[in-house]
Design an enzyme around this catalytic site. Structure first.
Site, PDB file in Angstrom:
ATOM      1  N   GLY A  10       0.790  -1.216   0.000  1.00  0.00           N
ATOM      2  CA  GLY A  10       0.000   0.000   0.000  1.00  0.00           C
ATOM      3  C   GLY A  10       0.827   1.272   0.000  1.00  0.00           C
ATOM      4  N   SER A  11       0.133   2.412  -0.027  1.00  0.00           N
ATOM      5  CA  SER A  11       0.787   3.705  -0.194  1.00  0.00           C
ATOM      6  C   SER A  11       1.586   4.145   1.026  1.00  0.00           C
ATOM      7  CB  SER A  11      -0.258   4.774  -0.542  1.00  0.00           C
ATOM      8  OG  SER A  11      -1.293   4.808   0.426  1.00  0.00           O
TER       9      SER A  11
ATOM     10  N   ASP B 168       2.045  -3.349   8.136  1.00  0.00           N
ATOM     11  CA  ASP B 168       1.126  -3.259   7.008  1.00  0.00           C
ATOM     12  C   ASP B 168       0.218  -2.055   7.190  1.00  0.00           C
ATOM     13  OD1 ASP B 168      -0.153  -3.922   4.658  1.00  0.00           O
ATOM     14  OD2 ASP B 168      -0.767  -5.930   5.299  1.00  0.00           O
TER      15      ASP B 168
ATOM     16  N   ASP C  96      -7.290   0.081   5.531  1.00  0.00           N
ATOM     17  CA  ASP C  96      -8.252   1.025   4.967  1.00  0.00           C
ATOM     18  C   ASP C  96      -9.137   1.620   6.042  1.00  0.00           C
ATOM     19  OD1 ASP C  96      -7.567   0.637   2.115  1.00  0.00           O
ATOM     20  OD2 ASP C  96      -8.210  -1.409   2.524  1.00  0.00           O
TER      21      ASP C  96
ATOM     22  N   GLY D  22      -7.981  -2.802   0.095  1.00  0.00           N
ATOM     23  CA  GLY D  22      -8.180  -1.786  -0.928  1.00  0.00           C
ATOM     24  C   GLY D  22      -7.185  -1.899  -2.072  1.00  0.00           C
ATOM     25  N   GLY D  23      -6.005  -2.412  -1.756  1.00  0.00           N
ATOM     26  CA  GLY D  23      -4.990  -2.615  -2.786  1.00  0.00           C
ATOM     27  C   GLY D  23      -5.070  -3.961  -3.466  1.00  0.00           C
TER      28      GLY D  23
ATOM     29  N   GLU E  17      -2.024 -10.855   2.644  1.00  0.00           N
ATOM     30  CA  GLU E  17      -1.823 -10.042   3.841  1.00  0.00           C
ATOM     31  C   GLU E  17      -2.329 -10.770   5.091  1.00  0.00           C
ATOM     32  OE1 GLU E  17      -2.093  -5.538   1.905  1.00  0.00           O
ATOM     33  OE2 GLU E  17      -3.871  -6.467   2.779  1.00  0.00           O
TER      34      GLU E  17
ATOM     35  N   LYS F 188      -7.951   6.974   8.481  1.00  0.00           N
ATOM     36  CA  LYS F 188      -8.290   5.547   8.534  1.00  0.00           C
ATOM     37  C   LYS F 188      -8.815   5.125   9.909  1.00  0.00           C
ATOM     38  CE  LYS F 188      -6.628   4.906   4.340  1.00  0.00           C
ATOM     39  NZ  LYS F 188      -5.911   6.141   4.048  1.00  0.00           N
TER      40      LYS F 188
END
Length: 226
Positions: free
Chosen positions: A30-31, A84, A87, A99-100, A106, A124
């Site tokens: 993720g971002s 990790d 969301d 979301g990814g 995961e 979040k």
């Protein structure tokens, strides 16, 4: 005040301190995790040694370019930590993830971990799960039948995930149904009900898995929930 991307960078960089020398860890997707990977890459250049199990091909690709050493989940007995994103995370540390699109891997990595550390921006953190659509990973065969069964659980809207005008496929070649439940009153019960539907591979509900949630705020503050 920090921008959304600045907050992600702040939290991702902060979380790198939890990776110990010669440890075996899990690395999420993720971002926000992107910035964790960047900082870990810097620390590898400075002498940090560790081995990681990636939760996605995306994390594997980025990490390898940064000099991070990877292994497979089948090759380890247990992971000391996994870091990790999420969301959504509520006050009980229950999560919505996926979301990814990497929720299955995961969750498998999280289940093999002593301590799951979640990193996120302040948006979040929620009082109750459900505003973010719940990802449900399903096998492609008969996915419309699975959709019908999910709707019977009170789901308001279900969308087959697409990306670039094509049906999205996970690393394991599955589909994802994004499910709008509104407020999720009992995440554990919903998770169990979804798993009882033939064709459901995994859900984005992570129940009693997170040990700590670390959130960043626009003023630069980092808050730990546990």
């Amino acid at each position: 005040m920090h921008s959304a991307e600045d907050i992600k960078k702040l939290v991702g960089t902060y979380a790198a301190q939890f990776v110990q020398q010669d440890s075996v860890i899990g690395l999420g997707t993720g971002s926000t995790v992107y910035w964790l990977l960047q900082e870990l890459g810097n620390r590898v250049k400075q002498g940090l040694r560790f081995t990681a199990v990636p939760t996605s091909t995306q994390t594997l690709t980025i990490g390898r370019e940064l000099g991070i050493q990877f292994t497979e989940l089948n090759e380890v007995d247990e992971l000391s930590i996994t870091i990790d994103g999420a969301d959504e995370a509520d006050s009980q540390l229950q999560l919505i993830k996926g979301g990814g699109g990497a929720l299955l891997q995961e969750k498998m990595v999280a289940a093999a971990t002593k301590k799951l550390i979640i990193i996120a921006d302040h948006t979040k953190i929620v009082d109750q799960l459900g505003k973010f659509p719940l990802p449900v990973e399903v096998i492609p065969f008969g996915w419309k039948q699975v959709q019908k069964h999910i709707a019977k659980l009170g789901c308001e809207k279900i969308v087959l995930r697409n990306r670039n005008d094509k049906t999205f496929l996970t690393d394991n070649r599955h589909h994802i149904l994004d499910c709008w439940f509104g407020k999720i009153e009992n995440a554990a019960s919903l998770n169990a009900a979804l798993h009882n539907i033939p064709g459901v591979v995994e859900t984005g509900l992570f129940i009693n898995m997170a040990s700590v949630v670390i959130a960043g705020y626009p003023d630069g503050q980092i808050v730990t929930f546990q």
